[in-house]
Design an enzyme around this catalytic site. Structure first.
Site, PDB file in Angstrom:
ATOM      1  N   LYS B 173       0.845  -1.187   0.000  1.00 22.54           N
ATOM      2  CA  LYS B 173       0.000   0.000   0.000  1.00 22.54           C
ATOM      3  C   LYS B 173       0.888   1.248   0.000  1.00 22.54           C
ATOM      4  O   LYS B 173       2.054   1.136   0.375  1.00 22.54           O
ATOM      5  CB  LYS B 173      -0.942  -0.025   1.200  1.00 22.54           C
ATOM      6  CG  LYS B 173      -0.279   0.254   2.544  1.00 22.54           C
ATOM      7  CD  LYS B 173      -1.287   0.699   3.577  1.00 22.54           C
ATOM      8  CE  LYS B 173      -0.549   1.313   4.737  1.00 22.54           C
ATOM      9  NZ  LYS B 173      -1.303   2.072   5.657  1.00 22.54           N
ATOM     10  N   ASP B 202      -2.794  -5.496   2.421  1.00 24.24           N
ATOM     11  CA  ASP B 202      -3.207  -4.615   3.506  1.00 24.24           C
ATOM     12  C   ASP B 202      -2.901  -5.416   4.757  1.00 24.24           C
ATOM     13  O   ASP B 202      -3.648  -6.325   5.121  1.00 24.24           O
ATOM     14  CB  ASP B 202      -4.705  -4.300   3.406  1.00 24.24           C
ATOM     15  CG  ASP B 202      -5.162  -3.375   4.529  1.00 24.24           C
ATOM     16  OD1 ASP B 202      -4.421  -3.255   5.526  1.00 24.24           O
ATOM     17  OD2 ASP B 202      -6.246  -2.785   4.421  1.00 24.24           O
ATOM     18  N   HIS B 203      -1.784  -5.098   5.397  1.00 25.50           N
ATOM     19  CA  HIS B 203      -1.280  -6.008   6.434  1.00 25.50           C
ATOM     20  C   HIS B 203      -2.244  -6.159   7.602  1.00 25.50           C
ATOM     21  O   HIS B 203      -2.155  -7.111   8.368  1.00 25.50           O
ATOM     22  CB  HIS B 203       0.098  -5.560   6.931  1.00 25.50           C
ATOM     23  CG  HIS B 203       0.068  -4.362   7.817  1.00 25.50           C
ATOM     24  ND1 HIS B 203       0.145  -3.086   7.332  1.00 25.50           N
ATOM     25  CD2 HIS B 203      -0.060  -4.248   9.148  1.00 25.50           C
ATOM     26  CE1 HIS B 203       0.064  -2.244   8.336  1.00 25.50           C
ATOM     27  NE2 HIS B 203      -0.055  -2.907   9.454  1.00 25.50           N
ATOM     28  N   LYS B 207      -3.734  -9.740  10.497  1.00 26.66           N
ATOM     29  CA  LYS B 207      -3.794  -9.827  11.964  1.00 26.66           C
ATOM     30  C   LYS B 207      -4.854 -10.839  12.372  1.00 26.66           C
ATOM     31  O   LYS B 207      -5.974 -10.825  11.864  1.00 26.66           O
ATOM     32  CB  LYS B 207      -4.150  -8.453  12.560  1.00 26.66           C
ATOM     33  CG  LYS B 207      -3.027  -7.439  12.480  1.00 26.66           C
ATOM     34  CD  LYS B 207      -3.507  -6.119  13.063  1.00 26.66           C
ATOM     35  CE  LYS B 207      -2.456  -5.045  12.937  1.00 26.66           C
ATOM     36  NZ  LYS B 207      -1.404  -5.155  13.928  1.00 26.66           N
ATOM     37  N   GLU B 241      -4.226   6.177  17.968  1.00 25.63           N
ATOM     38  CA  GLU B 241      -2.816   5.982  18.304  1.00 25.63           C
ATOM     39  C   GLU B 241      -2.395   7.064  19.282  1.00 25.63           C
ATOM     40  O   GLU B 241      -2.822   8.219  19.155  1.00 25.63           O
ATOM     41  CB  GLU B 241      -1.950   6.058  17.050  1.00 25.63           C
ATOM     42  CG  GLU B 241      -2.174   4.901  16.105  1.00 25.63           C
ATOM     43  CD  GLU B 241      -1.231   4.967  14.920  1.00 25.63           C
ATOM     44  OE1 GLU B 241      -0.141   4.389  15.010  1.00 25.63           O
ATOM     45  OE2 GLU B 241      -1.580   5.624  13.931  1.00 25.63           O
ATOM     46  N   ASP B 260      -4.158   7.197   5.199  1.00 23.50           N
ATOM     47  CA  ASP B 260      -3.274   6.289   5.931  1.00 23.50           C
ATOM     48  C   ASP B 260      -4.049   5.136   6.554  1.00 23.50           C
ATOM     49  O   ASP B 260      -3.582   4.003   6.553  1.00 23.50           O
ATOM     50  CB  ASP B 260      -2.530   7.066   7.027  1.00 23.50           C
ATOM     51  CG  ASP B 260      -1.446   6.240   7.696  1.00 23.50           C
ATOM     52  OD1 ASP B 260      -0.733   5.514   6.974  1.00 23.50           O
ATOM     53  OD2 ASP B 260      -1.313   6.305   8.932  1.00 23.50           O
ATOM     54  N   HIS B 265      -7.484   0.161   6.023  1.00 21.43           N
ATOM     55  CA  HIS B 265      -7.721  -0.673   7.204  1.00 21.43           C
ATOM     56  C   HIS B 265      -9.145  -0.544   7.752  1.00 21.43           C
ATOM     57  O   HIS B 265      -9.806  -1.533   8.041  1.00 21.43           O
ATOM     58  CB  HIS B 265      -6.765  -0.286   8.337  1.00 21.43           C
ATOM     59  CG  HIS B 265      -5.319  -0.333   7.968  1.00 21.43           C
ATOM     60  ND1 HIS B 265      -4.835  -1.186   7.009  1.00 21.43           N
ATOM     61  CD2 HIS B 265      -4.252   0.349   8.439  1.00 21.43           C
ATOM     62  CE1 HIS B 265      -3.534  -1.008   6.903  1.00 21.43           C
ATOM     63  NE2 HIS B 265      -3.153  -0.087   7.761  1.00 21.43           N
ATOM     64  N   LYS B 361      -3.794  10.472  15.346  1.00 20.33           N
ATOM     65  CA  LYS B 361      -2.490  10.385  16.018  1.00 20.33           C
ATOM     66  C   LYS B 361      -2.569  11.205  17.294  1.00 20.33           C
ATOM     67  O   LYS B 361      -3.365  12.137  17.396  1.00 20.33           O
ATOM     68  CB  LYS B 361      -1.398  10.979  15.123  1.00 20.33           C
ATOM     69  CG  LYS B 361      -1.192  10.235  13.825  1.00 20.33           C
ATOM     70  CD  LYS B 361      -0.196   9.145  14.024  1.00 20.33           C
ATOM     71  CE  LYS B 361       0.127   8.443  12.710  1.00 20.33           C
ATOM     72  NZ  LYS B 361       0.767   7.145  12.949  1.00 20.33           N
TER      73      LYS B 361
END
Lengths: 360, 508
Positions: B173, B202-203, B207, B241, B260, B265, B361
Site C-alpha cells: 500500500k 493490507d497487512h 492480523k 494511536e 493512511d 484498514h 495520532k
C-alpha cells in the site's frame, strides 16, 4: 492443617498446607484469585487448559525444569501430583505466577501451579482428589512421565486428553498397545508422533508437485533410521505412510540389530527397514530414505539449519538441498504436545493402527 | 486410503491430510526495494521466522533488488542485521546462516532493463540448478510511483509468466492516492497480469484479531440473528494511536489520516463487520461479499466528516509538540492527523444504522476496536434511583492492544432494591489460546507463496474503497477547515457534531 495465605512479591500469591483436602485446596485457589484481582485489576487468569502431571516425587525437579522450557505453551493451571511411597496424607502448595512484563493499558496473564504430594494408595482414585482442583469446563490433559498407569486410568474419568511419550515405554509393542488402549477413552497426544512431524511434512512436500504424486503409488522401499530407543517413532512414521497410502497386510521382524519386513501395496510389496543409529543423541528419527520402483529415491537426514534432502531421479541424477527449520528441542516438543491437546490430528490413529498391525 | 484425483485431474496427495502446514511449491521470492525500511523491519524478519518454523517452501530462494551498488555479501550482512534486530525470536545461527546462503542481491534502478534481465538470469539459474520450475513471487516494497513501472518491465522481459509454474506480484500500500490513480494503476497492472496473479497487501488483514471478526460473526449462532438494523443502534470503529508521526513526516504529510488508515484498514474492518455470510471461505466468495458492502456505502456528506490536527499537549506524561512543530512537517501543511466520519451501509441489513469511523495520532490511548451498540430494551421495568440504570448492550471487538471480545450486560446491584448497572463479560484472546499470533507479514507472505488471496485486496475492492474516500478529499480541497485538538486528548470537540442525538462517542 492449612496455613494462612502468604504473598511473594515477585511470583504472585502462594499458599501451602500439610495434611489437607481437595476442598481446602480449591478454596485456597479461589481466595488467591480474588486477592490477585483485588490487588491488580490488570491481571487476568489464563483459561486454556488444565494439565495434570503424575510424577515420582524424587524427580519432580526434573519435570518442573521440563515444564519451564515449554515457552509460551504453559497450561493455565498445572496440577503436579508427586507420588511419595508410603504416604497416607496429602500435602499441597499453590503458586500463582504472572507472565512477562507489564505495559500500561495492557493485561497481564496469570497462571496457577498446584503441587500435591500424595501416596500410592491415593492413585486408584486420584480423580476424586484432582477433580475439585481443575478449572471446570476447560480441557484437561494428563501426563504421567514416570508410569503410574493406574493413576492415568483413574484420571481418564475427568480428562479428555492424555499426553504420552511412547519412546519411554520398554519396547515398541507395549508402547503402541498402551497408546491404543488409551485412545479408546481419550484423545492421545504422543510426543513420539510429534517428533515425526517435520519428517512427515517434508515427505508430503516432496511428493506434492503433481508430476511426483504418481510416484506415491510406486513406493517400494522405506528405510527409517532412528535413535536406538526411538524405534516406536519410526514405526509410527511407517504406519502413517501405510495408512495414508492404503497399504495392506505386512509384518516386521527383528534381524541383525534392525527391524525389517514387507507390506503389501496395491500391486507390489514395499520393503521396510527400521535401523537404529547409535550416534543419534536426541530422541526421534535420524533419517529417512524412500525409493520407488521407477528408480526415484529421496532421503532426509538431520543437518545444520534443517533437514538435508537428497533426491535421485529416474535417470540417476542426484540433487541435495537443505530444508530450513530449527530444532524444537525437547522443551519445544513438550510445548507442542500441550498445544496439540487443543487440536485433533485425524491421521495419528490410522498410523497407530497400521504400526501396531505390522508388529503382530 | 486410495490415491484419488483432484478436480483438475491430478492425483491428490494423501500425505497432506492432517498436516498443519500444507506444502508450498518451491518458490523464489523477489523483493523490489530490498534495502528499504519495510524489508529491513518486517519482510526479512518475517522470512527468517518462517524459516525457523520450517514454514518456508521446501526449496526457497530470495532475490533482493535495490539501488545501492553493493555486493551480495554486504547485502547478506545487512539482512542478518535486520533479522537480528527485528525478529520476534532470537535467530538460530545455523538456520540464519543457511537462509542467508539462499539470498542474492541485484543492484540497479527499477527503470533499468538490465536489472530485469539479470534477475531473469538469476531466476533461470535457480530453476536449472534445481531441475524444477520454481514459482515466482515478486514483492513490490517500493515507493508507489514504481509499481506500474516494475509491472510493465516484468511484462516486457517476459517475467510475468513462467510455463507451468505460478507468477504472483505482491503490491504494497498505498494503491493509489485517489480513485483515478487507483483505476489507472489497476489498468496498468492488469494489462500485464491477470487479477489472480495480483496480491494487493493490507497487512491489517493478516492480523489474527481482524480475521477473528469473521469467526466471531459466523461461528456463533447467538450474534447473527441480531446483527442487523432491527437490533443494532449504531457502530463505532476506532483506530486511535497515542504516538505522533515520529520520523515519517515525508510520507505522512502527503497521506494524512484518511488515506493512511481509513481508506484501507478501517474500511476493511467495516466490510468484515457488515458483510453477508459467504457460501464458503474461498477467496473470491469472501471478497465478493466485502465488495457488496463497499458498494452499498455512499460517500458521506461534508457535514458528516470532521478532520483535525493535533496541537501541543501532553502525551505519555511528557510535553508533546503539535503536528506543525514535528520534524520535517512543512509550515504550511494542511494535512489532517485525525478524521471522524459517519457512514451508512444502504442495504437491507444495515439501512439507517450510523457507522462512525474515527482515527487519529496523538490521542489519549492506543486502541483499535469495533463497538456495536444495540438498541435499548423497549420497556424499562426497572426505574430504581441510585444507579446508572439500564444501558444499551454493547459488543466490543478489540483488535489491539487487549485483543478480545467484551459484551456489556445489565446486572442487578446486590442489595434489597432492584437497581441495575452495566457489567462486562469478557473474552480475552491472550487468556484462551496458547499460540502467539504470527506477525501479519508472516501470514501474508505465506499466503502469497501458497496462492491464497483471501486476505488480499481485489481490484474492484480497492476501487470501491476509493469511491467512498475520493469525494471527501475533493471537498477538502475546496474547504480547508481543520479542527484542532491538543495532543493526548480524545480528539477535536467538533467530532461530536456528526454523532446522532442519543448516541455518543465511546471514551478513548
Amino acid at each position: 492443617m492449612a496455613e494462612p495465605a502468604q504473598e511473594a512479591p515477585d511470583t504472585g500469591a502462594v499458599w501451602s498446607a500439610q495434611d489437607t483436602t481437595p476442598g481446602e485446596i480449591e478454596e485456597a485457589l479461589r481466595h488467591l484469585l480474588q486477592e490477585q484481582h483485588a490487588r491488580d485489576g490488570a491481571a487476568a487468569p489464563a483459561r486454556v487448559l488444565n494439565l495434570v502431571v503424575v510424577l515420582d516425587r524424587d524427580w519432580r525437579g526434573e519435570i518442573m525444569n521440563r515444564l519451564e522450557q515449554v515457552g509460551r505453551y504453559h497450561a493455565s493451571r498445572t496440577i503436579l501430583c508427586a507420588v511419595e511411597p508410603g504416604r497416607t496424607t496429602i500435602d499441597a502448595s499453590v503458586v500463582m505466577t504472572m507472565e512477562g512484563d507489564t505495559r500500561p493499558g495492557e493485561l497481564m496473564l496469570t497462571r496457577e501451579r498446584v503441587m500435591l504430594t500424595v501416596g500410592e494408595k491415593h492413585l486408584p482414585r486420584l480423580d476424586t482428589i484432582v477433580d475439585p482442583v481443575v478449572v471446570t469446563d476447560l480441557p484437561t490433559v494428563v501426563w504421567s512421565p514416570h508410569g503410574h498407569a493406574e493413576a492415568v486410568d483413574a484420571l481418564l474419568q475427568l480428562a479428555q486428553v492424555v499426553l504420552i511419550d511412547s519412546v519411554n515405554e520398554p519396547d515398541p509393542e507395549s508402547a503402541l498397545r498402551r497408546a491404543k488402549e488409551l485412545s479408546e477413552g481419550a484423545y492421545v497426544v504422543d510426543l513420539a508422533w510429534l517428533r515425526t512431524t517435520p519428517w512427515r511434512e517434508r515427505v508430503a512436500a516432496t511428493f506434492d508437485p503433481p508430476r511426483f504424486r504418481d510416484e506415491l503409488l510406486h513406493i517400494d522401499s522405506v528405510t527409517v533410521r532412528h535413535r536406538p530407543q526411538s524405534g516406536v517413532a519410526g514405526l509410527l512414521f511407517i504406519g502413517w505412510l501405510a495408512s495414508r497410502l492404503g497399504w495392506g497386510s505386512g509384518s516386521l521382524l527383528a534381524a541383525q540389530g534392525a527391524v525389517r519386513g514387507t507390506v503389501k501395496a496395491h500391486r507390489h510389496d514395499v520393503t521396510l527397514a527400521l535401523e537404529p543409529m547409535a550416534e543419534q543423541e536426541v530422541p526421534g528419527l535420524a533419517g529417512i530414505e524412500i525409493g520407488t520402483s521407477s528408480g526415484m529415491s529421496i532421503s532426509l537426514d538431520r543437518g545444520p539449519g534443517g533437514l538435508v534432502a537428497s533426491r535421485r531421479d529416474r535417470k540417476g541424477r542426484e540433487q541435495s538441498w537443505t530444508v530450513l527449520g530449527a530444532s524444537r528441542g525437547e522443551g519445544g516438543i513438550l510445548g507442542e504436545g500441550i498445544r496439540q491437546a487443543l487440536l485433533r490430528d485425524p491421521t495419528y490413529r490410522g498410523a497407530l493402527d497400521c504400526g501396531e498391525a505390522l508388529l503382530r | 486410503m486410495a490415491v484419488a484425483e483432484t478436480d483438475r485431474g491430478e492425483q491428490e496427495n494423501p500425505l497432506v491430510e492432517g498436516l498443519e502446514r500444507v506444502p508450498i511449491h518451491p518458490t523464489t521470492l523477489v523483493i523490489f526495494g530490498g534495502t528499504g525500511d519495510l524489508a529491513h523491519r518486517k519482510l526479512l524478519p518475517a522470512i527468517y521466522n518462517l524459516a525457523h518454523e520450517g514454514a518456508l517452501p521446501e526449496r526457497f530462494n530470495l532475490i533482493a533488488i535495490a539501488r545501492s551498488d553493493i555486493p551480495h555479501d554486504d547485502y547478506r550482512a545487512m539482512a542478518r542485521e535486520s533479522i537480528e534486530k527485528y525478529s520476534r525470536r532470537p535467530p538460530d545461527e545455523q538456520v540464519l546462516e543457511k537462509l542467508l546462503g539462499q539470498v542474492s542481491y541485484v543492484p540497479g534502478s527499477f527503470d533499468d532493463d538490465s536489472v530485469f534481465s539479470r534477475v531473469n538470469d538469476q531466476l533461470d539459474k535457480i530453476d536449472k540448478e534445481a531441475g524444477v520450475a520454481f514459482n515466482r513471487v515478486f514483492y513490490l516494497s517500493t515507493a508507489p510511483s514504481f509499481f506500474a513501472l516494475i509491472v510493465e518491465k516484468l511484462g516486457e522481459q517476459g517475467l510475468h509468466k513462467h510455463g507451468e509454474a505460478e507468477v504472483r506480484v505482491v503490491i504494497e500500500k498505498p494503491f493509489g492516492t485517489r480513485l483515478d490513480e487507483a483505476q489507472k494503476l489497476n489498468r496498468q497492472v492488469l494489462s500485464v497480469l491477470d487479477e489472480s496473479q495480483v496480491y494487493r497487501i493490507d497487512h491489517y488483514l493478516g492480523k489474527e484479531t481482524v480475521q477473528n471478526v469473521l469467526a466471531f460473526r459466523f461461528a456463533n449462532g447467538m450474534f447473527e440473528p441480531i446483527w442487523n438494523r432491527n437490533f443494532i443502534d449504531y457502530v463505532q470503529i476506532t483506530a486511535a494511536e497515542d504516538i505522533g508521526i515520529g520520523r515519517r513526516a515525508g510520507y505522512y504529510d502527503s497521506a494524512g489520516a484518511l488515506r493512511d488508515l481509513v481508506q484501507n484498514h478501517m474500511l476493511q474492518l467495516l466490510s468484515l463487520l457488515c458483510m453477508e455470510p459467504p457460501v464458503t471461505f474461498d477467496a473470491d466468495e469472501v471478497r465478493d461479499e466485502k465488495v457488496k458492502v463497499l458498494h452499498a456505502v455512499a460517500p458521506p456528506p461534508p457535514d458528516a466528516v470532521v478532520r483535525g490536527r493535533y496541537t501541543a499537549g501532553m502525551a505519555e506524561g511528557k510535553e508533546a509538540v503539535g503536528y506543525l512543530e514535528e520534524e520535517g512537517v512543512p509550515e504550511d501543511s494542511r494535512t489532517e492527523t485525525y478524521v471522524a466520519l459517519r457512514l451508512e451501509v444502504d442495504n437491507w441489513r444495515w439501512a439507517g444504522v450510523p457507522i462512525y469511523l474515527r482515527t487519529g495520532k496523538r490521542l489519549a490511548r492506543k486502541v483499535t476496536e469495533i463497538a456495536v451498540t444495540l438498541k435499548p430494551v423497549p420497556h424499562l421495568a426497572f426505574q430504581g434511583a441510585g444507579s446508572v440504570g439500564v444501558q444499551p448492550n454493547q459488543v466490543i471487538l478489540t483488535v489491539q492492544p487487549n485483543e478480545g471480545v467484551s459484551i456489556s450486560l445489565g446486572a442487578k446491584i446486590p442489595g434489597t432494591r432492584m437497581r441495575i448497572r452495566p457489567v462486562n463479560m469478557e473474552f480475552l484472546y491472550g487468556t484462551s489460546f496458547l499460540s502467539q499470533s504470527p506477525e501479519a507479514y508472516e501470514r501474508l507472505i505465506t499466503d502469497a507463496m501458497r496462492g491464497d488471496p483471501t486476505l488480499f485486496t481485489r481490484n474492484d475492492e480497492v476501487e470501491a474503497q476509493w469511491r467512498i474516500i475520493d469525494p471527501i478529499l475533493e471537498n477538502w480541497e475546496k474547504d480547508g477547515e481543520l479542527a484542532e485538538y491538543p495532543a493526548g486528548s480524545a480528539g477535536p470537540e467538533e467530532a461530536d457534531s456528526i454523532i446522532a442525538p442519543g448516541q455518543r462517542w465511546r471514551a478513548i
